[in-house]
Design a protein around this motif. Structure first.
Motif, mmCIF file in Angstrom:
data_model
loop_
_atom_site.group_PDB
_atom_site.id
_atom_site.type_symbol
_atom_site.label_atom_id
_atom_site.label_comp_id
_atom_site.label_asym_id
_atom_site.label_seq_id
_atom_site.Cartn_x
_atom_site.Cartn_y
_atom_site.Cartn_z
ATOM 1 N N ALA A 182 0.810 -1.219 0.000
ATOM 2 C CA ALA A 182 0.000 0.000 0.000
ATOM 3 C C ALA A 182 0.840 1.265 0.000
ATOM 4 N N ASN A 183 0.540 2.130 -0.916
ATOM 5 C CA ASN A 183 1.098 3.482 -0.954
ATOM 6 C C ASN A 183 -0.061 4.437 -1.164
ATOM 7 N N GLY A 184 0.086 5.652 -0.707
ATOM 8 C CA GLY A 184 -0.981 6.625 -0.930
ATOM 9 C C GLY A 184 -2.084 6.482 0.085
ATOM 10 N N SER A 185 -3.289 6.192 -0.378
ATOM 11 C CA SER A 185 -4.455 6.156 0.500
ATOM 12 C C SER A 185 -4.820 4.726 0.896
ATOM 13 N N LEU A 186 -5.372 4.598 2.097
ATOM 14 C CA LEU A 186 -5.693 3.277 2.653
ATOM 15 C C LEU A 186 -7.079 3.300 3.276
ATOM 16 N N GLY A 187 -7.852 2.239 3.043
ATOM 17 C CA GLY A 187 -9.188 2.147 3.612
ATOM 18 C C GLY A 187 -9.446 0.805 4.260
ATOM 19 N N LEU A 188 -10.437 0.776 5.119
ATOM 20 C CA LEU A 188 -10.875 -0.460 5.768
ATOM 21 C C LEU A 188 -12.399 -0.499 5.782
ATOM 22 N N ILE A 189 -12.959 -1.578 5.263
ATOM 23 C CA ILE A 189 -14.386 -1.848 5.427
ATOM 24 C C ILE A 189 -14.490 -3.130 6.247
ATOM 25 N N ALA A 190 -14.942 -2.996 7.479
ATOM 26 C CA ALA A 190 -15.027 -4.138 8.387
ATOM 27 C C ALA A 190 -16.445 -4.694 8.360
ATOM 28 N N ALA A 191 -16.652 -5.710 7.530
ATOM 29 C CA ALA A 191 -17.996 -6.252 7.317
ATOM 30 C C ALA A 191 -18.193 -7.637 7.920
ATOM 31 N N ALA A 192 -17.125 -8.288 8.353
ATOM 32 C CA ALA A 192 -17.240 -9.644 8.887
ATOM 33 C C ALA A 192 -18.044 -9.651 10.177
ATOM 34 N N ALA A 193 -18.942 -10.606 10.305
ATOM 35 C CA ALA A 193 -19.757 -10.720 11.512
ATOM 36 C C ALA A 193 -20.383 -12.098 11.564
ATOM 37 N N ILE A 194 -20.797 -12.504 12.766
ATOM 38 C CA ILE A 194 -21.553 -13.740 12.905
ATOM 39 C C ILE A 194 -22.838 -13.444 13.665
ATOM 40 N N LEU A 195 -23.816 -14.322 13.523
ATOM 41 C CA LEU A 195 -25.123 -14.110 14.121
ATOM 42 C C LEU A 195 -25.634 -15.426 14.689
ATOM 43 N N GLY A 196 -26.003 -15.376 15.968
ATOM 44 C CA GLY A 196 -26.629 -16.525 16.594
ATOM 45 C C GLY A 196 -28.106 -16.222 16.804
ATOM 46 N N VAL A 197 -28.955 -17.216 16.601
ATOM 47 C CA VAL A 197 -30.395 -17.027 16.732
ATOM 48 C C VAL A 197 -30.919 -17.862 17.892
ATOM 49 N N GLY A 198 -31.678 -17.224 18.784
ATOM 50 C CA GLY A 198 -32.266 -17.957 19.891
ATOM 51 C C GLY A 198 -32.631 -17.030 21.032
ATOM 52 N N THR A 199 -33.507 -17.495 21.903
ATOM 53 C CA THR A 199 -33.839 -16.739 23.105
ATOM 54 C C THR A 199 -32.709 -16.896 24.107
ATOM 55 N N LEU A 200 -32.794 -16.186 25.208
ATOM 56 C CA LEU A 200 -31.754 -16.253 26.235
ATOM 57 C C LEU A 200 -31.527 -17.683 26.712
ATOM 58 N N GLU A 201 -32.606 -18.428 26.874
ATOM 59 C CA GLU A 201 -32.480 -19.798 27.364
ATOM 60 C C GLU A 201 -32.001 -20.766 26.289
#
Length: 266
Positions: free
Chosen positions: A78-97
């Motif tokens: 990398a030279n000049g300008s630098l960017g970051l797009i942080a899109a990684a994620a996980i999702l759990g589905v369920g009630t507290l119990e």
């Protein structure tokens, strides 16, 4: 009238490029001429792996070793300008119990600490860049509760608070920080939530009816919003959350008329 184009970083690191929003962001950036370094647990997607301006690192965003490798690769190219797009994620589905503590811990490790480690590791490179811009993907669930998504929503709320504070801490460095909060979109997390429903077709129809535009937003549409925040042209937008949800949170309710209301649809 002249054509208006976005001034995007020469090199952009994008997490979650194996699918969904991360993949759409990478594809759009490559089309715009940027070099992209993708990071994901999965292998380089077929649509990107042969592109001359795309590199890929297989790794867990919640592990420091991954980001040391990213930083080394970014520093070498990398030279000049630098960017970051942080899109990684996980999702759990369920009630507290229903949802396990292991699921809670994993969600927070990836969705919160994964971004903290990324920013902490990349900060020296961002500060050295001619222009640097960071877009962290959060969610409307950071601000509005959604049933069965307590671990996910709480992780996105914590991430929002962390990034906004970091933005203030580094405001005078010239690094541009913003958050992007998608609503439901036809991408990985929503598709997995859809698949977990007892009646996926009914679930999708109900969710689409809630949207003022009558459809679930496309990941490519949200990617365009991410690129605007990444660009120099968004310089007046700093340290805030831009909601890209197709109008879902514009009001507390949207009536179609089918429920016996007086709403009129054009």
């Amino acid at each position: 009238m002249t054509d208006w184009t976005l001034t995007l970083p020469d090199h952009v690191i994008v997490t979650g490029t194996a699918s969904g929003l991360g993949l759409e962001c990478a594809k759009t950036l490559l089309s715009a001429g940027s070099h992209v370094l993708g990071v994901d647990l999965g292998d380089s997607p077929a649509k990107l792996k042969d592109h001359p301006r795309y590199q890929h690192i297989v790794g867990n965003v919640a592990e420091e070793a991954t980001w040391k490798e990213v930083a080394k690769t970014a520093a070498a190219g990398a030279n000049g300008s630098l960017g970051l797009i942080a899109a990684a994620a996980i999702l759990g589905v369920g009630t507290l119990e229903e949802e396990t503590l292991e699921s809670w811990k994993r969600t927070w490790e990836v969705n919160v600490l994964g971004n903290v480690i990324a920013l902490k590791t990349l900060m020296p490179h961002l500060q050295k860049a001619e222009h640097a811009s960071v877009v962290v993907v959060t969610s409307v669930d950071a601000h509005f509760a959604e049933q069965q998504l307590a671990s996910y929503a709480s992780s996105k709320a914590a991430l929002t608070g962390a990034v906004r504070t970091i933005a203030l801490d580094y405001a005078r460095t010239g690094i541009q920080f913003n958050l992007l909060a998608p609503g439901p979109m036809r991408a990985g997390l929503f598709e997995r939530h859809l698949a977990s429903a007892s009646d996926p077709e009914k679930f999708l129809a109900t969710r689409q009816a809630r949207q003022p535009l009558g459809r679930i937003t496309g990941a490519d549409e949200v990617a365009n919003s991410a690129l605007f925040l990444l660009s120099k042209e968004s310089s007046a937008v700093f340290g805030t959350t831009v909601i890209a949800d197709g109008g879902l949170t514009t009001g507390f309710d949207f009536r179609t008329g089918s429920e016996g209301s007086s709403a009129h649809q054009n």
